[in-house]
Design a protein around this motif. Structure first.
Motif, PDB file in Angstrom:
ATOM      1  N   LEU A  10       0.874  -1.176   0.000  1.00 46.15           N
ATOM      2  CA  LEU A  10       0.000   0.000   0.000  1.00 46.15           C
ATOM      3  C   LEU A  10       0.905   1.218   0.000  1.00 46.15           C
ATOM      4  CD1 LEU A  10      -2.954   1.044   0.187  1.00 46.15           C
ATOM      5  CD2 LEU A  10      -2.547   1.348   2.626  1.00 46.15           C
ATOM      6  N   LEU A  54       1.166   5.675  -1.157  1.00 48.59           N
ATOM      7  CA  LEU A  54       0.423   6.873  -0.778  1.00 48.59           C
ATOM      8  C   LEU A  54      -0.962   6.956  -1.398  1.00 48.59           C
ATOM      9  CD1 LEU A  54       2.924   9.864  -0.780  1.00 48.59           C
ATOM     10  CD2 LEU A  54       2.251   8.344   1.056  1.00 48.59           C
ATOM     11  N   HIS A  55      -1.053   6.707  -2.690  1.00 47.21           N
ATOM     12  CA  HIS A  55      -2.319   6.951  -3.380  1.00 47.21           C
ATOM     13  C   HIS A  55      -3.135   5.699  -3.578  1.00 47.21           C
ATOM     14  CE1 HIS A  55      -0.395  10.725  -4.339  1.00 47.21           C
ATOM     15  NE2 HIS A  55       0.611  10.049  -4.859  1.00 47.21           N
ATOM     16  N   ALA A  56      -2.486   4.561  -3.516  1.00 46.31           N
ATOM     17  CA  ALA A  56      -3.165   3.331  -3.916  1.00 46.31           C
ATOM     18  C   ALA A  56      -2.289   2.140  -3.546  1.00 46.31           C
ATOM     19  CB  ALA A  56      -3.387   3.354  -5.435  1.00 46.31           C
ATOM     20  N   TYR A  57      -2.735   0.970  -3.956  1.00 43.19           N
ATOM     21  CA  TYR A  57      -1.869  -0.197  -3.839  1.00 43.19           C
ATOM     22  C   TYR A  57      -0.780  -0.083  -4.895  1.00 43.19           C
ATOM     23  CZ  TYR A  57      -5.465  -2.449  -0.970  1.00 43.19           C
ATOM     24  OH  TYR A  57      -6.349  -2.755   0.019  1.00 43.19           O
ATOM     25  N   TRP A  88      -1.124   1.798  -9.544  1.00 42.94           N
ATOM     26  CA  TRP A  88      -2.539   2.044  -9.267  1.00 42.94           C
ATOM     27  C   TRP A  88      -3.426   0.804  -9.380  1.00 42.94           C
ATOM     28  CZ3 TRP A  88      -3.307   7.190  -7.902  1.00 42.94           C
ATOM     29  CH2 TRP A  88      -2.301   8.086  -8.288  1.00 42.94           C
ATOM     30  N   THR A 137      -5.985  -2.214  -8.208  1.00 43.74           N
ATOM     31  CA  THR A 137      -6.910  -2.380  -7.080  1.00 43.74           C
ATOM     32  C   THR A 137      -6.673  -3.750  -6.463  1.00 43.74           C
ATOM     33  OG1 THR A 137      -8.676  -3.434  -8.322  1.00 43.74           O
ATOM     34  CG2 THR A 137      -8.648  -1.023  -8.310  1.00 43.74           C
ATOM     35  N   LEU A 138      -7.076  -3.875  -5.207  1.00 41.31           N
ATOM     36  CA  LEU A 138      -6.943  -5.171  -4.541  1.00 41.31           C
ATOM     37  C   LEU A 138      -7.817  -6.198  -5.259  1.00 41.31           C
ATOM     38  CD1 LEU A 138      -6.026  -6.964  -2.189  1.00 41.31           C
ATOM     39  CD2 LEU A 138      -7.959  -6.093  -0.867  1.00 41.31           C
ATOM     40  N   ASN A 176      -7.204   4.390   3.447  1.00 39.48           N
ATOM     41  CA  ASN A 176      -7.371   3.996   2.038  1.00 39.48           C
ATOM     42  C   ASN A 176      -8.516   2.991   1.967  1.00 39.48           C
ATOM     43  OD1 ASN A 176      -4.372   4.737   2.424  1.00 39.48           O
ATOM     44  ND2 ASN A 176      -4.595   4.736   0.210  1.00 39.48           N
ATOM     45  N   ARG A 177      -9.268   3.067   0.895  1.00 40.85           N
ATOM     46  CA  ARG A 177     -10.348   2.093   0.747  1.00 40.85           C
ATOM     47  C   ARG A 177      -9.746   0.712   0.516  1.00 40.85           C
ATOM     48  NH1 ARG A 177     -15.153   4.965   0.268  1.00 40.85           N
ATOM     49  NH2 ARG A 177     -14.954   6.815  -1.063  1.00 40.85           N
ATOM     50  N   ASN A 196     -10.019  -0.733  -3.417  1.00 39.02           N
ATOM     51  CA  ASN A 196      -9.235  -0.192  -4.532  1.00 39.02           C
ATOM     52  C   ASN A 196      -8.066   0.673  -4.074  1.00 39.02           C
ATOM     53  OD1 ASN A 196     -10.490   2.077  -3.628  1.00 39.02           O
ATOM     54  ND2 ASN A 196     -11.740   2.406  -5.454  1.00 39.02           N
ATOM     55  N   GLY A 197      -7.870   0.807  -2.776  1.00 39.12           N
ATOM     56  CA  GLY A 197      -6.723   1.563  -2.275  1.00 39.12           C
ATOM     57  C   GLY A 197      -6.885   3.066  -2.298  1.00 39.12           C
ATOM     58  N   GLU A 198      -8.012   3.553  -2.782  1.00 38.20           N
ATOM     59  CA  GLU A 198      -8.193   5.003  -2.917  1.00 38.20           C
ATOM     60  C   GLU A 198      -8.042   5.733  -1.575  1.00 38.20           C
ATOM     61  OE1 GLU A 198     -12.133   6.272  -3.976  1.00 38.20           O
ATOM     62  OE2 GLU A 198     -11.463   8.358  -4.182  1.00 38.20           O
ATOM     63  N   VAL A 199      -7.438   6.912  -1.643  1.00 44.44           N
ATOM     64  CA  VAL A 199      -7.285   7.737  -0.439  1.00 44.44           C
ATOM     65  C   VAL A 199      -8.643   8.317  -0.062  1.00 44.44           C
ATOM     66  CG1 VAL A 199      -6.177   9.784   0.523  1.00 44.44           C
ATOM     67  CG2 VAL A 199      -4.933   8.331  -1.090  1.00 44.44           C
ATOM     68  N   ARG A 258      -1.022  13.158  -0.883  1.00 46.43           N
ATOM     69  CA  ARG A 258      -2.102  12.158  -0.880  1.00 46.43           C
ATOM     70  C   ARG A 258      -3.431  12.799  -1.282  1.00 46.43           C
ATOM     71  NH1 ARG A 258      -3.764   9.936   3.671  1.00 46.43           N
ATOM     72  NH2 ARG A 258      -4.351   7.878   2.934  1.00 46.43           N
ATOM     73  N   GLY A 307      -4.406  10.876  -9.800  1.00 48.24           N
ATOM     74  CA  GLY A 307      -4.804  11.118  -8.410  1.00 48.24           C
ATOM     75  C   GLY A 307      -5.993  12.060  -8.346  1.00 48.24           C
TER      76      GLY A 307
END
Ligand code: SF4
Lengths: 552, 99
Positions: A47, A49-52, A95, A97-98, B7-8, B11-14, B80, B91
């Motif tokens: 993980l 800063l912005h995403a996985y 970027w 997603t999980l 983060n979600r 999808n990892g979104e901030v 972020r 972003g």
């Protein structure tokens, strides 16, 4: 190139299924994040800063066109249309997603790729010389041994939970292009007086918080003992390496704290115990793996290509490209061609999906289906005919890939830094971009000659700043980005750790400081052929200090 | 002043914790927490949502007022909230979720 056998295929497929199941159990709540995190990391999923972020292994930086097309496809379909090539010859997607990661892993498995052992305290992807199998100066192809090490270290049950991560690098040539002396184990292929192939073995090199140069533990290790000896080293490390303090857990600290001679004794004792056992490498097995790396059939060609010479005469840019980005090949009429991912003002190591497709296409049309990723974050077509260079160059030019700067000041390493990385203290990419702009002029760069500039956004040193001729380390000073300059580092056969030259520079001054250092070098060099590192080694840090901070 | 961010999971979104305990995609829609009680309640919410597979890695950040708007104190949190400073097309800054 190496092809998966049934065993490899099975285990990668199983891992994909396993991870798919783990993700669904995470999403259903059966697994907590604490339980899941080590599992996702074992599959390269961080993980940031912005995403996985998904880190995909490229064993010893070698891949074929189909694999590169697949990476482009993943960038396009599951990510934001680009990927980042790293200093460990891997590739990162910023970027994903999980939810989609199991599908990405499935796609990768389809082209014999995975993300296993790109994270965690295990033996990581073995790195190697990007010109392996092509370079005129190599003793033997290091990829053969890198592959043997890969098979040995993959899911090695005893070494899956080491005190810390463990990195091995191997070079086949006397000129070290794989920075072996800054790895936990560094291997340099060598021949003994009888002409037998073996290795010079270094242990305990590393960068990060406590940079250290690897210590020579074996002048010559016969090739049949490669695995037994490496197993002995890692076993001793696994036993005695510190687990109480993350910052003291790498083998370099063990070497330092235990003393080289004692540790060598331990390694040798363990080696004596296990050598000539199951880990012996029969020559037949080396030959079998060797056959996967058999060089393509090279045509009998003259040393120079007339069409290339003629094109160079009328096209200065091409001439410059040839001068900087072609590397001598062992076969006459061929070269290894560096595709710089350092276009002026761009993020070092980033490539768009379109660019990746172009490189893949060029590799299949002109390059015997081979591509390499360099630890300097460039790509290489290791075997191209000189006669094809003008056509390749024309394609590269169309796609922003023809920057003729291999080994020059703008061909710098920069880690993702604070723009992406959760561990960062400061940004690296914008600093790289600004320096790149300052030295954009081709003739200026060429005048300066070989110069390695390396930038890290924190002390973890993914950007190898300690071994940059000029190194930049981003730190956090009371919430502000501050950049420390180190000079005199080097990561080749004369490895040295750079020294901090003085107080750091704020974000808006660091590019200027680099320019000051470079200008000082120009004034100090004996002759235009004396490279930055040679000058530095001759004159020492003082004149640079003076240029930066004055005499006061 | 503080905010809770995470983060979600999917999808990892901030995201940041907004009014009524919703996780919002835009920093400007986050709810600043002025008192220790507010912070405690928000942290409880974040913990519950971490346990319920909504978010991961929740933590609190410092924010300050600047020209009538609140902003993260740390550069990391500014990045972020916006996206990579070198890729303005990526972003939050790429969509309407601007700082
Ligand atoms: S050096 Fe630090 S900032 Fe750069 S990628 Fe490594 S951990 Fe992140």
């Amino acid at each position: 190139m190496y092809r998966y056998d049934e065993f490899d295929r099975d285990f990668v497929d199983q891992r994909v299924k396993q991870f798919e199941d783990q993700v669904s159990r995470r999403l259903s709540g059966e697994l907590s994040e604490d339980e899941f995190k080590p599992l996702r990391l074992m599959n390269g999923l961080y993980l940031q800063l912005h995403a996985y972020m998904l880190r995909v292994a490229i064993p010893y930086g070698s891949l074929n066109a189909r694999q590169m097309h697949k990476l482009a496809h993943i960038a396009r379909e599951y990510d934001q249309g680009y990927a980042h090539f790293t200093t460990r010859q891997n590739v990162q997607f910023n970027w994903p997603t999980l939810e989609q990661t199991p599908q990405i892993l499935k796609e990768l498995a389809g082209v014999e790729m995975h993300a296993i052992q790109t994270s965690g305290n295990c033996i990581r992807n073995v790195t190697s010389d990007h010109f392996a199998g092509a370079a005129g100066d190599e003793i033997a192809d290091p990829r053969v041994y890198a592959e043997i090490l890969r098979q040995w270290s993959s899911l090695h049950p005893e070494f899956s939970f080491l005190p810390r991560k463990f990195k091995i690098a191997i070079t086949g040539a006397v000129h070290d292009r794989a920075a072996v002396q800054v790895h936990d184990i560094g291997l340099q292929l060598a021949k003994n007086a009888q002409g037998e192939v073996g290795f010079k073995v270094f242990v305990g090199g590393g960068l990060g918080r406590t940079p250290m140069i690897g210590r020579l533990v074996r002048e010559f290790l016969p090739q049949e003992h490669l695995l037994a000896y490496c197993e002995a080293i890692v076993r001793v490390y696994n036993l005695y390496g510190r687990r109480d303090n993350k910052y003291k857990a790498r083998i370099k600290i063990l070497v330092h704290e235990t003393g080289l001679e004692t540790l060598k004794g331990d390694i040798e004792a363990e080696f004596e115990r296990i050598k000539d056992g199951v880990l012996s490498l029969p020559a037949a097995e080396v030959d079998r793996i060797n056959s996967y790396f058999a060089p393509p059939t090279f045509e009998q060609l003259p040393y120079t290509a007339e069409n290339l010479e003629a094109a160079k005469a009328t096209d200065r840019d091409l001439a410059q490209f040839v001068q900087r980005n072609l590397h001598a090949h062992k076969a006459a009429g061929y070269a290894s061609l560096t595709i710089s991912l350092k276009a002026i003002g761009e993020a070092p190591g980033d490539a768009t999906a379109e660019q990746m497709d172009v490189v893949a296409q060029l590799a299949s049309t002109y390059g015997h289906d081979e591509i390499r990723v360099t630890h300097e974050q460039n790509l290489v077509l290791p075997h191209v005919k000189l006669t094809d260079v003008p056509a390749i160059y024309a394609q590269l030019q169309k796609h922003g890939l023809a920057t003729p700067n291999a080994g020059l000041v703008t061909d710098m390493i920069a880690c993702p830094g604070l723009d992406y990385c959760a561990l960062a203290n400061a940004r690296s990419i914008p600093v790289a971009q600004e320096i790149s702009q300052r030295f954009a002029q081709n003739s200026r760069q060429q005048e300066l000659g070989d110069l390695k500039l390396k930038i890290s956004g924190c002390i973890n040193a993914c950007g190898h700043h300690h071994v940059g001729h000029i190194g930049i380390l981003g730190v956090d000073r009371k919430g502000e980005e501050l950049y420390q300059l180190t000079l005199g580092g080097s990561a080749d056969e004369n490895t040295s750790i750079g020294k901090i030259i003085g107080r750091g520079f704020p974000r808006n001054e660091i590019a200027g400081a680099v320019e000051t250092v470079v200008n000082a070098y120009e004034g100090l060099r004996d002759n235009p052929q004396e490279s930055f590192i040679e000058t530095y080694r001759r004159v020492g840090p003082e004149p640079f200090k003076e240029a930066l901070y004055g005499t006061a | 002043m503080k905010l809770i961010t995470a983060n979600r999971l999917l999808n990892g979104e901030v995201v940041w914790l907004g009014a009524e305990g919703q996780w919002v995609s835009s920093f400007t829609k986050a709810t600043p927490l002025e008192t220790a009680e507010q912070l405690e309640a928000a942290e409880k919410r974040a913990q519950a949502d971490s346990d319920n597979q909504l978010v991961l890695g929740a933590y609190s950040i410092e924010v300050c007022m600047e020209a009538g708007e609140f902003k993260p104190v740390q550069l990391k949190e500014v990045i972020r909230a916006q996206g990579p400073t070198t890729r303005l097309d990526l972003g939050k800054q790429a969509s309407s979720h601007q700082l």
